[in-house]
Scaffold this motif. Structure first.
Motif, PDB file in Angstrom:
ATOM      1  N   LYS A 355       0.838  -1.207   0.000  1.00 33.16           N
ATOM      2  CA  LYS A 355       0.000   0.000   0.000  1.00 33.16           C
ATOM      3  C   LYS A 355       0.861   1.241   0.000  1.00 33.16           C
ATOM      4  CE  LYS A 355      -4.079  -1.246   2.636  1.00 33.16           C
ATOM      5  NZ  LYS A 355      -4.574  -1.163   3.995  1.00 33.16           N
ATOM      6  N   PRO A 356       0.489   2.268  -0.807  1.00 34.36           N
ATOM      7  CA  PRO A 356       1.257   3.518  -0.731  1.00 34.36           C
ATOM      8  C   PRO A 356       0.929   4.258   0.558  1.00 34.36           C
ATOM      9  CG  PRO A 356      -0.611   3.772  -2.194  1.00 34.36           C
ATOM     10  CD  PRO A 356      -0.645   2.347  -1.722  1.00 34.36           C
ATOM     11  N   LYS A 357       1.820   5.137   0.975  1.00 35.32           N
ATOM     12  CA  LYS A 357       1.548   5.958   2.150  1.00 35.32           C
ATOM     13  C   LYS A 357       0.477   6.977   1.794  1.00 35.32           C
ATOM     14  CE  LYS A 357       5.843   5.573   4.653  1.00 35.32           C
ATOM     15  NZ  LYS A 357       5.633   5.172   5.993  1.00 35.32           N
ATOM     16  N   SER A 358      -0.174   7.520   2.798  1.00 37.29           N
ATOM     17  CA  SER A 358      -1.225   8.505   2.526  1.00 37.29           C
ATOM     18  C   SER A 358      -0.601   9.815   2.061  1.00 37.29           C
ATOM     19  CB  SER A 358      -2.046   8.760   3.791  1.00 37.29           C
ATOM     20  OG  SER A 358      -1.266   9.495   4.702  1.00 37.29           O
ATOM     21  N   LEU A 359      -1.457  10.678   1.471  1.00 38.14           N
ATOM     22  CA  LEU A 359      -0.990  11.981   0.970  1.00 38.14           C
ATOM     23  C   LEU A 359      -0.307  12.776   2.103  1.00 38.14           C
ATOM     24  CD1 LEU A 359      -2.994  14.262  -1.388  1.00 38.14           C
ATOM     25  CD2 LEU A 359      -1.932  15.228   0.612  1.00 38.14           C
ATOM     26  N   SER A 360      -0.940  12.794   3.273  1.00 41.40           N
ATOM     27  CA  SER A 360      -0.365  13.562   4.392  1.00 41.40           C
ATOM     28  C   SER A 360       0.970  12.986   4.826  1.00 41.40           C
ATOM     29  CB  SER A 360      -1.294  13.561   5.594  1.00 41.40           C
ATOM     30  OG  SER A 360      -2.530  14.034   5.220  1.00 41.40           O
ATOM     31  N   GLU A 361       1.059  11.647   4.840  1.00 40.35           N
ATOM     32  CA  GLU A 361       2.322  11.019   5.254  1.00 40.35           C
ATOM     33  C   GLU A 361       3.436  11.354   4.264  1.00 40.35           C
ATOM     34  OE1 GLU A 361       0.752   7.037   7.617  1.00 40.35           O
ATOM     35  OE2 GLU A 361       0.824   7.031   5.427  1.00 40.35           O
ATOM     36  N   MET A 366       8.303  14.459   2.583  1.00 45.61           N
ATOM     37  CA  MET A 366       9.030  15.317   1.633  1.00 45.61           C
ATOM     38  C   MET A 366       9.168  16.756   2.124  1.00 45.61           C
ATOM     39  SD  MET A 366       7.112  14.005  -1.816  1.00 45.61           S
ATOM     40  CE  MET A 366       8.130  14.833  -3.015  1.00 45.61           C
ATOM     41  N   GLY A 367       8.324  17.154   3.047  1.00 45.28           N
ATOM     42  CA  GLY A 367       8.272  18.568   3.438  1.00 45.28           C
ATOM     43  C   GLY A 367       7.309  19.271   2.491  1.00 45.28           C
ATOM     44  N   LYS A 368       6.636  20.320   2.999  1.00 47.16           N
ATOM     45  CA  LYS A 368       5.578  20.959   2.207  1.00 47.16           C
ATOM     46  C   LYS A 368       6.080  21.515   0.882  1.00 47.16           C
ATOM     47  CE  LYS A 368       2.024  22.034   5.468  1.00 47.16           C
ATOM     48  NZ  LYS A 368       1.063  22.905   5.997  1.00 47.16           N
ATOM     49  N   ALA A 369       7.249  22.173   0.910  1.00 47.45           N
ATOM     50  CA  ALA A 369       7.730  22.869  -0.291  1.00 47.45           C
ATOM     51  C   ALA A 369       8.046  21.867  -1.399  1.00 47.45           C
ATOM     52  CB  ALA A 369       8.948  23.701   0.055  1.00 47.45           C
ATOM     53  N   GLU A 370       8.808  20.811  -1.056  1.00 42.77           N
ATOM     54  CA  GLU A 370       9.192  19.838  -2.090  1.00 42.77           C
ATOM     55  C   GLU A 370       7.969  19.074  -2.587  1.00 42.77           C
ATOM     56  OE1 GLU A 370      12.029  16.819  -0.999  1.00 42.77           O
ATOM     57  OE2 GLU A 370      12.213  16.157  -3.091  1.00 42.77           O
ATOM     58  N   PHE A 371       7.087  18.779  -1.659  1.00 43.31           N
ATOM     59  CA  PHE A 371       5.859  18.071  -2.009  1.00 43.31           C
ATOM     60  C   PHE A 371       5.075  18.892  -3.050  1.00 43.31           C
ATOM     61  CE2 PHE A 371       1.333  17.200  -1.369  1.00 43.31           C
ATOM     62  CZ  PHE A 371       1.300  15.817  -1.370  1.00 43.31           C
ATOM     63  N   ALA A 372       4.936  20.212  -2.750  1.00 45.97           N
ATOM     64  CA  ALA A 372       4.178  21.089  -3.648  1.00 45.97           C
ATOM     65  C   ALA A 372       4.869  21.188  -5.008  1.00 45.97           C
ATOM     66  CB  ALA A 372       4.033  22.468  -3.027  1.00 45.97           C
ATOM     67  N   ALA A 373       6.196  21.304  -4.973  1.00 44.50           N
ATOM     68  CA  ALA A 373       6.934  21.487  -6.242  1.00 44.50           C
ATOM     69  C   ALA A 373       6.899  20.232  -7.099  1.00 44.50           C
ATOM     70  CB  ALA A 373       8.377  21.882  -5.930  1.00 44.50           C
ATOM     71  N   ARG A 395     -18.319  29.433   7.605  1.00 44.45           N
ATOM     72  CA  ARG A 395     -17.896  28.819   6.342  1.00 44.45           C
ATOM     73  C   ARG A 395     -18.767  29.265   5.169  1.00 44.45           C
ATOM     74  NH1 ARG A 395     -18.018  22.859   8.722  1.00 44.45           N
ATOM     75  NH2 ARG A 395     -19.627  23.915   9.906  1.00 44.45           N
ATOM     76  N   GLU A 396     -18.186  29.198   3.962  1.00 48.58           N
ATOM     77  CA  GLU A 396     -18.919  29.551   2.737  1.00 48.58           C
ATOM     78  C   GLU A 396     -20.070  28.573   2.544  1.00 48.58           C
ATOM     79  OE1 GLU A 396     -18.434  31.896   0.189  1.00 48.58           O
ATOM     80  OE2 GLU A 396     -17.293  32.809   1.812  1.00 48.58           O
ATOM     81  N   PRO A 397     -21.201  29.022   1.989  1.00 49.11           N
ATOM     82  CA  PRO A 397     -22.289  28.068   1.704  1.00 49.11           C
ATOM     83  C   PRO A 397     -21.838  27.003   0.694  1.00 49.11           C
ATOM     84  CG  PRO A 397     -23.021  30.338   1.428  1.00 49.11           C
ATOM     85  CD  PRO A 397     -21.545  30.390   1.643  1.00 49.11           C
ATOM     86  N   TYR A 398     -22.403  25.833   0.818  1.00 52.31           N
ATOM     87  CA  TYR A 398     -22.056  24.709  -0.071  1.00 52.31           C
ATOM     88  C   TYR A 398     -22.393  25.066  -1.513  1.00 52.31           C
ATOM     89  CZ  TYR A 398     -22.165  19.932  -1.938  1.00 52.31           C
ATOM     90  OH  TYR A 398     -21.950  18.803  -2.671  1.00 52.31           O
ATOM     91  N   ASN A 399     -21.434  24.823  -2.390  1.00 46.26           N
ATOM     92  CA  ASN A 399     -21.666  25.112  -3.797  1.00 46.26           C
ATOM     93  C   ASN A 399     -21.132  23.940  -4.608  1.00 46.26           C
ATOM     94  OD1 ASN A 399     -21.680  25.950  -6.402  1.00 46.26           O
ATOM     95  ND2 ASN A 399     -20.338  27.728  -6.094  1.00 46.26           N
ATOM     96  N   PRO A 400     -22.039  23.074  -5.114  1.00 52.16           N
ATOM     97  CA  PRO A 400     -21.578  21.856  -5.788  1.00 52.16           C
ATOM     98  C   PRO A 400     -20.704  22.145  -6.998  1.00 52.16           C
ATOM     99  CG  PRO A 400     -23.983  22.025  -5.814  1.00 52.16           C
ATOM    100  CD  PRO A 400     -23.466  23.212  -5.084  1.00 52.16           C
ATOM    101  N   ALA A 401     -20.778  23.366  -7.550  1.00 49.17           N
ATOM    102  CA  ALA A 401     -19.974  23.682  -8.736  1.00 49.17           C
ATOM    103  C   ALA A 401     -18.534  24.021  -8.350  1.00 49.17           C
ATOM    104  CB  ALA A 401     -20.594  24.859  -9.476  1.00 49.17           C
ATOM    105  N   ALA A 402     -18.322  24.295  -7.066  1.00 54.68           N
ATOM    106  CA  ALA A 402     -16.982  24.729  -6.657  1.00 54.68           C
ATOM    107  C   ALA A 402     -16.082  23.535  -6.402  1.00 54.68           C
ATOM    108  CB  ALA A 402     -17.077  25.563  -5.391  1.00 54.68           C
ATOM    109  N   THR A 403     -14.891  23.551  -6.978  1.00 55.97           N
ATOM    110  CA  THR A 403     -13.921  22.503  -6.701  1.00 55.97           C
ATOM    111  C   THR A 403     -12.594  23.188  -6.450  1.00 55.97           C
ATOM    112  OG1 THR A 403     -14.655  21.922  -8.901  1.00 55.97           O
ATOM    113  CG2 THR A 403     -13.920  20.123  -7.533  1.00 55.97           C
ATOM    114  N   ASP A 404     -11.910  22.703  -5.470  1.00 54.42           N
ATOM    115  CA  ASP A 404     -10.681  23.378  -5.063  1.00 54.42           C
ATOM    116  C   ASP A 404      -9.472  22.589  -5.548  1.00 54.42           C
ATOM    117  OD1 ASP A 404      -8.692  24.656  -3.864  1.00 54.42           O
ATOM    118  OD2 ASP A 404      -9.318  24.273  -1.805  1.00 54.42           O
ATOM    119  N   PHE A 405      -8.779  23.156  -6.520  1.00 55.09           N
ATOM    120  CA  PHE A 405      -7.579  22.482  -7.009  1.00 55.09           C
ATOM    121  C   PHE A 405      -6.343  22.948  -6.248  1.00 55.09           C
ATOM    122  CE2 PHE A 405     -10.456  21.663 -10.414  1.00 55.09           C
ATOM    123  CZ  PHE A 405     -10.080  20.413 -10.864  1.00 55.09           C
ATOM    124  N   ALA A 406      -6.565  23.993  -5.431  1.00 53.78           N
ATOM    125  CA  ALA A 406      -5.420  24.553  -4.729  1.00 53.78           C
ATOM    126  C   ALA A 406      -5.249  23.863  -3.388  1.00 53.78           C
ATOM    127  CB  ALA A 406      -5.617  26.040  -4.530  1.00 53.78           C
ATOM    128  N   GLY A 407      -5.124  22.539  -3.412  1.00 50.67           N
ATOM    129  CA  GLY A 407      -5.034  21.793  -2.176  1.00 50.67           C
ATOM    130  C   GLY A 407      -3.638  21.742  -1.576  1.00 50.67           C
TER     131      GLY A 407
END
Ligand code: SF4
Length: 411
Positions: A355-361, A366-373, A395-407
């Motif tokens: 199994k691969p490690k989770s995204l957070s792990e 890698m550290g946030k910077a290297e992970f992001a890069a 919090r902002e009201p739920y909007n099914p059209a909104a998707t956050d790619f900036a994770g």
């Protein structure tokens, strides 16, 4: 700061006793409970304190390492504490850099705010003073609920105590007070700023409330603040609020009725159809019932927790007992069991999952910077499940059209 002991009107419980003035004397008669969470908090504070001391004093590296290693030997220590204390230290550094000249830094500062609250005292995690600004910073290790510094009475009481403490040295040069709460495990960092005049006026406004609470003349006022009250399960005032089921019955017709049929309403209640109501709850009524019932679940859980503990202590709760909950089978020695399976002729690939490690792990690795890069472009944050919240929720009201790619955070 972890909860102070022995102060009847502690700063950390001020948000409760300012609303429910009966709480301090009520809680006084109930047993104090210490939890692993509180002990963990104390350890994390000790690490934070050590790191700030290392940075702001002439502490030798050897002494620092010895003290840190000693803290790390505590069974409650976790590597996460090293990270959260680093984040706290980073923030302290930022504050220090914001001054034109090197400010005075003090940690674990005992403060006395008894001029406003009878026998009021506490400990500030960090005070930084320079120019006309006093900064106080509080580290919180909890990750249950984010605590905001904005309008926070605990911070204001600490600030009043710190002002008094430093008055002999700084006189009236301090004109502004900045109060910050760092809660790194929730990524929550908030700051509030008031003038000294505003702070003193606030202190004057809470003095009579504190005196009333201290004298045992307070009133029981249930609300959100009950959550951390020692008496939350046994408090009759809270029970009365949650058992006032007659509040609900105005909305609910009795007996079996046919759709569309109007049924008699409670005496004294005149609705849009005179004293008859529609058997179908309107959406407005559903909204109102949700608001009336929102504390019921939490209160019931508090009752369950209290009853479980009482039964575990060997005391009876009439009509209830403890039973063993569900449990899963487990190997006493997993390595030996798996070895025996392979020796029995089963292929290793069938026995183990790769199994691969989770995204957070992986981000931790890698550290946030290297992970992001390196892999930020592969990260997608789907919209969370729609969750019911009060209209006043920030919090902002739920909007099914909104998707956050900036994770991915790049810092
Ligand atoms: S449970 Fe709530 S109402 Fe009761 S004493 Fe505590 S804070 Fe006050």
């Amino acid at each position: 700061m972890p909860p102070e002991k022995h102060a009847l009107l502690s700063a950390s419980s001020a948000s409760r006793w300012l609303k429910c003035t009966a709480a301090p004397r009520f809680e006084e008669g109930l047993p104090e409970r210490t939890s692993d969470y509180a002990e963990e908090g104390r350890l994390a504070h000790a690490i934070c304190e050590l790191k700030v001391l290392k940075k702001s004093t002439t502490m030798s590296s050897r002494s620092y390492t010895t003290r840190l290693n000693k803290l790390k030997k505590d069974p409650l220590y976790s590597p996460e504490m090293d990270k959260t204390s680093d984040l706290y230290l980073e923030h302290i550094d930022e504050i220090v850099m914001s001054y034109d000249t090197t400010p005075t830094i003090a940690v674990e500062v005992k403060v006395d705010f008894s001029e406003y609250v009878p026998e009021g005292f506490g400990t500030c995690d960090c005070c930084i003073i320079g120019g006309d600004v006093l900064n106080i910073v509080d580290y919180k290790h909890g990750k249950g609920v984010p605590v905001s510094a904005v309008g926070n009475p605990q911070m204001r009481l600490y600030a009043l105590g710190a002002l008094k403490r430093y008055a002999p040295i700084f006189g009236d040069t301090i004109k502004r007070v900045r109060m910050s709460i760092d809660q790194p495990r929730l990524d929550s960092y908030t700051t509030d700023e008031v003038t000294v005049a505003e702070l003193l006026a606030w202190g004057d406004s809470v003095r009579p409330i504190a005196q009333k609470a201290y004298a045992g003349l307070g009133e029981f006022v249930p609300g959100d603040h009950c959550r951390f009250c020692r008496g939350k399960a046994q408090c009759r005032a809270r029970a009365n609020i949650n058992t006032a089921l007659e509040d609900f019955k105005d909305c609910v017709p009795l007996g079996t009725v046919q759709p569309g049929e109007l049924v008699p309403q409670e005496a004294g209640h005149i609705g849009p159809h005179g004293n008859m109501v529609h058997p179908l709850l309107s959406d407005a009524e559903v909204g109102e019932l949700l608001i009336r019932g929102q504390h019921l679940l939490q209160w019931y859980k508090d009752l369950e927790e209290y009853a479980t503990k009482t039964l575990l202590d060997g005391k009876p709760i009439e009509g209830w007992k403890l039973v063993a909950g569900r449990s899963n089978r487990t190997f006493t020695d997993q390595d030996a069991a798996l070895k025996a399976i392979i020796e029995a002729g089963y292929d290793e690939a069938l026995v183990y999952d790769r199994k691969p490690k989770s995204l957070s792990e992986l981000e931790k690795l890698m550290g946030k910077a290297e992970f992001a890069a390196k892999i930020g472009s592969f990260v997608f944050k789907p919209l969370g499940k729609p969750t019911l919240a009060l209209a006043t929720d920030k919090r902002e009201p739920y909007n099914p059209a909104a998707t956050d790619f900036a994770g991915v955070a790049t810092t």
